[in-house]
Write a protein that holds these residues in place. Structure first.
Motif, mmCIF file in Angstrom:
data_model
loop_
_atom_site.group_PDB
_atom_site.id
_atom_site.type_symbol
_atom_site.label_atom_id
_atom_site.label_comp_id
_atom_site.label_asym_id
_atom_site.label_seq_id
_atom_site.Cartn_x
_atom_site.Cartn_y
_atom_site.Cartn_z
ATOM 1 N N ALA A 1 0.837 -1.210 0.000
ATOM 2 C CA ALA A 1 0.000 0.000 0.000
ATOM 3 C C ALA A 1 0.867 1.253 0.000
ATOM 4 O O ALA A 1 0.563 2.234 -0.697
ATOM 5 N N ALA A 2 1.948 1.240 0.769
ATOM 6 C CA ALA A 2 2.864 2.386 0.791
ATOM 7 C C ALA A 2 3.513 2.581 -0.577
ATOM 8 O O ALA A 2 3.680 3.717 -1.047
ATOM 9 N N MET A 3 3.850 1.477 -1.242
ATOM 10 C CA MET A 3 4.450 1.568 -2.573
ATOM 11 C C MET A 3 3.475 2.175 -3.577
ATOM 12 O O MET A 3 3.861 2.983 -4.430
ATOM 13 N N ILE A 4 2.204 1.772 -3.482
ATOM 14 C CA ILE A 4 1.193 2.292 -4.405
ATOM 15 C C ILE A 4 1.060 3.802 -4.263
ATOM 16 O O ILE A 4 0.930 4.534 -5.252
ATOM 17 N N LEU A 5 1.126 4.284 -3.050
ATOM 18 C CA LEU A 5 0.924 5.707 -2.778
ATOM 19 C C LEU A 5 2.156 6.556 -3.107
ATOM 20 O O LEU A 5 2.034 7.741 -3.406
ATOM 21 N N CYS A 6 3.321 5.951 -3.078
ATOM 22 C CA CYS A 6 4.571 6.706 -3.217
ATOM 23 C C CYS A 6 4.708 7.319 -4.616
ATOM 24 O O CYS A 6 4.637 6.608 -5.617
ATOM 25 N N PRO A 7 4.933 8.649 -4.733
ATOM 26 C CA PRO A 7 5.016 9.326 -6.036
ATOM 27 C C PRO A 7 6.451 9.587 -6.498
ATOM 28 O O PRO A 7 6.688 10.466 -7.330
ATOM 29 N N ASP A 8 7.402 8.849 -5.974
ATOM 30 C CA ASP A 8 8.804 9.202 -6.169
ATOM 31 C C ASP A 8 9.321 9.019 -7.587
ATOM 32 O O ASP A 8 10.280 9.671 -7.992
ATOM 33 N N TYR A 9 8.686 8.134 -8.385
ATOM 34 C CA TYR A 9 9.285 7.825 -9.688
ATOM 35 C C TYR A 9 9.278 9.027 -10.631
ATOM 36 O O TYR A 9 10.169 9.159 -11.475
ATOM 37 N N GLY A 10 8.287 9.902 -10.491
ATOM 38 C CA GLY A 10 8.280 11.097 -11.328
ATOM 39 C C GLY A 10 9.538 11.927 -11.132
ATOM 40 O O GLY A 10 10.126 12.433 -12.097
ATOM 41 N N ALA A 11 9.975 12.062 -9.867
ATOM 42 C CA ALA A 11 11.199 12.822 -9.588
ATOM 43 C C ALA A 11 12.433 12.084 -10.078
ATOM 44 O O ALA A 11 13.367 12.685 -10.630
ATOM 45 N N ILE A 12 12.458 10.770 -9.896
ATOM 46 C CA ILE A 12 13.623 9.976 -10.296
ATOM 47 C C ILE A 12 13.833 10.031 -11.805
ATOM 48 O O ILE A 12 14.941 10.288 -12.283
ATOM 49 N N ILE A 13 12.760 9.809 -12.573
ATOM 50 C CA ILE A 13 12.914 9.830 -14.025
ATOM 51 C C ILE A 13 13.127 11.253 -14.525
ATOM 52 O O ILE A 13 13.757 11.480 -15.559
ATOM 53 N N GLY A 14 12.621 12.258 -13.769
ATOM 54 C CA GLY A 14 12.895 13.646 -14.117
ATOM 55 C C GLY A 14 14.380 13.962 -14.015
ATOM 56 O O GLY A 14 14.941 14.662 -14.861
ATOM 57 N N VAL A 15 15.031 13.438 -12.978
ATOM 58 C CA VAL A 15 16.487 13.614 -12.839
ATOM 59 C C VAL A 15 17.205 12.902 -13.976
ATOM 60 O O VAL A 15 18.156 13.432 -14.569
ATOM 61 N N ALA A 16 16.774 11.678 -14.297
ATOM 62 C CA ALA A 16 17.402 10.919 -15.381
ATOM 63 C C ALA A 16 17.300 11.665 -16.710
ATOM 64 O O ALA A 16 18.262 11.717 -17.484
ATOM 65 N N LEU A 17 16.133 12.277 -16.975
ATOM 66 C CA LEU A 17 15.976 13.048 -18.210
ATOM 67 C C LEU A 17 16.860 14.287 -18.179
ATOM 68 O O LEU A 17 17.427 14.674 -19.216
#
Length: 316
Positions: A142-158
């Motif tokens: 449930a915590a994983m579902i709610l976590c929005p971190d990937y947007g920031a991670i892939i934003g850094v990668a881009l």
């Protein structure tokens, strides 16, 4: 199929029309003269998705985006014999080629750090803490579902891919603050539970199988982080983002952040260090793998596009 809307200054309109009308992958070109205020024309057309990258690149060479604007929208349904005829030369992988301008726009939109971004991380941290205290894998998910971190991670990668420091700084700052708040929230919640005497007996006795999986970085956790990074980028390029993808990516981040707070509150510094190492290692891997996968995808699809378009032009 992609629908393009080009806002063009009058002196560039004929060049734009010549470019679009001369491409067999472009159909239904419409021009509205003098439709813009104070002065300018609007050109609309439909472009086969497999050729959109080439068409957009040539429009950018005309500096249309600097003197006017370019807007693109995906078209979900097309019924036209002319479109089918135009698409006959773009069969195979090229027909599903990602439109890179659209991919980057989607990443930029996800890399927006509103107050809700931090609130979701705080809530995910508390839910993760409850899952760790109760050894509940369901709550960890449930915590994983709610976590929005990937947007920031892939934003850094881009940002790394573009060599643009601003999105890198903003993304890293958001991740630092966001996960820091998640750790503090997990710590505060665990301290409250201890003060109320509600710590589960199994946790008090050291029976913490879920925590042990999180605070022990090893070969398997590295493999999961690498696979999550690859899957995330591939899904983004093909518009296949979903809650399931978010779970897969966050399996490597928010549980570790929550475990840092829980371990500190439970006076387990070794466990907290292990979880911190896990969190830093996985975020780094996700960024590096995301960058590498973006580069690899661009190179692969670029090669496919060049070959397919060259073959099409030879046979037109």
């Amino acid at each position: 199929m992609i629908h393009l809307r080009v806002a063009s200054p009058p002196e560039r309109t004929e060049q734009v029309l010549a470019l679009l009308a001369g491409d067999g992958c472009v159909v239904d070109v419409v021009v509205h003269r003098g439709a813009l205020h104070p002065a300018g024309d609007v050109i609309e057309c439909d472009v086969l998705a497999g050729a959109a990258n080439d068409v957009l690149a040539r429009l950018r060479e005309l500096q249309v985006h600097r003197h006017g604007s370019l807007m693109a929208d995906p078209v979900d349904l097309v019924m036209s014999d002319r479109v089918d005829a135009a698409a006959s030369g773009l069969r195979g992988p090229l027909a599903r080629a990602p439109v890179w301008a659209e991919v980057e726009a989607r990443i930029d939109a996800d890399a927006t750090y509103t107050p809700s971004f931090y609130l979701y991380l705080v809530i995910a941290g508390v839910i993760g803490a409850i899952g760790l205290l109760t050894n509940s894998q369901i709550l960890i998910v449930a915590a994983m579902i709610l976590c929005p971190d990937y947007g920031a991670i892939i934003g850094v990668a881009l940002g790394v891919d573009r060599r643009d420091r601003q999105p890198i700084r903003r993304g890293l700052a958001a991740l630092t603050v966001g996960f820091g708040l998640a750790v503090v929230a997990a710590y505060a919640f665990t301290m409250l539970v201890r003060a109320l005497g509600l710590v589960p007996t199994a946790f008090t006795l050291g029976l913490r199988p879920v925590s042990h999986l999180i605070d022990t970085p090893n070969f398997y956790s590295v493999v999961v982080a690498v696979l999550a990074g690859v899957a995330g980028v591939v899904a983004l390029t093909h518009t296949r983002t979903s809650t399931l993808l978010g779970v897969f990516v966050s399996v490597t981040t928010i549980p570790a952040a929550a475990d840092i707070g829980v371990a500190l509150a439970a006076a387990s510094p070794a466990e907290a260090r292990g979880s911190l190492l896990q969190l830093l290692l996985n975020i780094t891997l996700l960024i590096v793998v995301g960058f590498a996968t973006l580069r690899a995808q661009r190179a692969l699809w670029g090669r496919i596009s060049r070959r397919a378009l060259a073959h099409r032009r030879r046979h037109v």
